[in-house]
Scaffold this motif. Sequence first.
Motif, mmCIF file in Angstrom:
data_model
loop_
_atom_site.group_PDB
_atom_site.id
_atom_site.type_symbol
_atom_site.label_atom_id
_atom_site.label_comp_id
_atom_site.label_asym_id
_atom_site.label_seq_id
_atom_site.Cartn_x
_atom_site.Cartn_y
_atom_site.Cartn_z
ATOM 1 N N ILE A 61 14.948 -3.424 0.822
ATOM 2 C CA ILE A 61 15.093 -4.359 -0.106
ATOM 3 C C ILE A 61 15.038 -4.298 -1.219
ATOM 4 O O ILE A 61 15.930 -4.884 -2.380
ATOM 5 C CB ILE A 61 14.222 -5.520 0.322
ATOM 6 N N PRO A 62 15.220 -3.641 -2.278
ATOM 7 C CA PRO A 62 14.833 -3.348 -3.420
ATOM 8 C C PRO A 62 16.342 -3.547 -3.983
ATOM 9 O O PRO A 62 16.777 -3.874 -5.184
ATOM 10 C CB PRO A 62 14.949 -2.343 -3.841
ATOM 11 N N MET A 64 9.213 1.773 6.681
ATOM 12 C CA MET A 64 9.017 1.841 5.166
ATOM 13 C C MET A 64 10.176 1.805 4.487
ATOM 14 O O MET A 64 9.845 1.309 3.502
ATOM 15 C CB MET A 64 8.279 3.250 5.064
ATOM 16 N N LEU A 65 11.232 2.898 4.677
ATOM 17 C CA LEU A 65 12.576 2.626 4.330
ATOM 18 C C LEU A 65 13.321 1.325 4.222
ATOM 19 O O LEU A 65 13.232 0.885 3.103
ATOM 20 C CB LEU A 65 13.279 3.462 4.746
ATOM 21 N N PHE A 66 12.678 0.217 4.835
ATOM 22 C CA PHE A 66 13.285 -1.045 4.865
ATOM 23 C C PHE A 66 12.451 -1.600 3.647
ATOM 24 O O PHE A 66 12.958 -2.050 2.841
ATOM 25 C CB PHE A 66 12.893 -1.052 5.628
ATOM 26 N N VAL A 105 0.961 -1.209 0.189
ATOM 27 C CA VAL A 105 0.080 0.183 -0.123
ATOM 28 C C VAL A 105 1.162 1.236 -0.453
ATOM 29 O O VAL A 105 0.681 2.511 -1.397
ATOM 30 C CB VAL A 105 -1.311 0.283 1.902
ATOM 31 N N TYR A 106 2.249 1.285 1.035
ATOM 32 C CA TYR A 106 2.865 2.586 0.884
ATOM 33 C C TYR A 106 3.871 3.017 -0.457
ATOM 34 O O TYR A 106 3.717 4.063 -0.997
ATOM 35 C CB TYR A 106 3.985 2.292 1.942
ATOM 36 N N THR A 140 4.615 13.395 9.993
ATOM 37 C CA THR A 140 5.194 13.792 9.337
ATOM 38 C C THR A 140 6.005 12.915 8.689
ATOM 39 O O THR A 140 6.306 12.818 7.363
ATOM 40 C CB THR A 140 6.417 14.974 9.628
ATOM 41 N N ALA A 141 5.444 11.538 9.001
ATOM 42 C CA ALA A 141 5.894 10.170 8.176
ATOM 43 C C ALA A 141 5.131 8.988 9.062
ATOM 44 O O ALA A 141 4.783 9.029 9.992
ATOM 45 C CB ALA A 141 7.795 9.919 8.642
#
Length: 611
Positions: A601-602, A594-596, A411-412, A587-588
Amino acid sequence: MNKKPDFPEVGYVGSIETLPGIEPVATFKGVPYAQPPINDLRYQPPVPFEETEVRNATEFAEACLQWDLFRNQNVTGSEDCLHLNVYVLREVLSRPRDSSLVPVMVFFHGVGFVACQSDTYNPEYLVQKGVAVVTVQYRLGSLGFLSSGDKLQPGNMGMLDQVEALRWVKKNIRSFGGDPDRVMIFGESSGAVSVNLMLVSPLTKGLFTAAIIQSGSAIAPYAIQRSPMTHVQRLAANLGCLSGSTETLLKCIKTADPVEVVTKDATSAANTSERKSSRSHKKPPNSGPVVQLETVEGWPVFLQEDPEAALAEGHFHKVPVVIGVNKDESASAVLSNLLPRLINATESDSTYAERVFLRKVLRASGIVNNTEVAKASIKFEYFKNYNMSEILELKDEFITLHSDFSVVAPVYRTAMYLSQRTPVYFYTFEYEGELSFSEYLLQPSEPREPRMHSSASHNHNNHKRERQVDAEISELDEAENSTSITNISTGDTEPLLDDRRHVIHGEELLYLFRFRNPSTRAVVDVEDDEGMIVRETMCTLWTNVAKYGQPTPVDVERNSLPLDEWKMFSTVAPYTYKITSKTTLLTAYRHRKMLFWTSFIPTIQSLELCS
């Protein structure tokens, strides 16, 4: 008290719904938008329904033919099910046409493209905000999504049903006081997948002006069928069809009794006779939309490219989008089914959770490169140095990881793609109310004994080990999917719940609709003061999107609610609207996790690492 009003311009005899403290709502139930998909129309795209006389629209139509996941565990519904329901304030129908048309909200239900019906969602509170609401039924399971992945059976019938319903709205909603040029689509779970797919479908251009995507994504692991012929072969085998060409298998399936198709659709083909549990039903694997690779005359192409590629390239309709998740998306799946299975298996094999569950995460997330590095990274990110065999002590970590890889991260990422080219508003629903799915719907399935392998099978033969893990992951999937996508079960064992309240998958629906409990069919309504404030907040935000294209327009009265301004989400400024008993602009959203999933991972996937 219900009465039959006389609204000649509508062309239907409807009814009036009255509830304490709200304005009367005119309802038109069971309105057909396509011809019954029976006989020669079965497994075919929908054919529009043309009304020729005044129709009684005071009763809901039967659900689309499906396996009853929630009550009798049997086949229920009818093939004559392509109907929708229209709700609008009685006062709106009394106005002169075209003088003050109201925005329209069209809702598509979830439950994995295999179950549910439109009368589950009663939108009287949304309608109070000055909108018309339409709830839609569409074909489910193989009757709606059978596909061979080629021109023999392109698939996507259920999605084409949804498109036909939107065309009906465009053509007819003005008669009900709705504005055909202000149509917002919204859906939850697989209904959210539907909305996401309609954003990228070439067939839906001009049919809607805004969208809300609730706890689902077209790039999620469960969203589309990747190997539709596997399902064709499994279903054909279950029906007793003789092996043969694709054409032969399809002919056998299509000539079978549709009730039998639904029954076999809902039964696992693998090792059915070996199950120790009598509960042989499950969510059919990967029943849903497909990418149509071949053009077939008379068969509209709903989805012509991979959804993630379409989103990345900007091949989608540029309309405002609200998209978000719930705090504990996977709590029911994990506590009801997954953890009992892990606990049972770990008693015999202390490495099971790490060895099998993490491999399942990799596969479901599409991680195919540098898998050992990725697996170690996921383990450290979510479990640190804890022993994963300590299942009960780590149940919150299991819930978080499962929620993230299956719902939250897709979703994110979808929000990130969309926000580069259209206005996006991201939310997290975290209200822990008195009315809760985890209180009255969450029940566990019976733990199943794992088919354990002897230590001799754990040798250095990579192929054998891979096949063993494949089998164990399949068993884990079976346990996890042993009921519906919301994992509402009728097992007798106690759920693995602690004192923590969980805001699970679908929980926000309780604050948008008068929700009909799928097990008891009783309508559930918010009654406590704080819950009613949350309902008022949700209904205001959602209807504002339909009216104004944004949830908190600064120049519009916000009904005296203490609503913070909801700023647009972007990859640079990922503003997130947190909805509890009050609203807060963050703010986040869980920045590290989400950064992970969106960066780390990418990156691991793209590197060429030494083995």
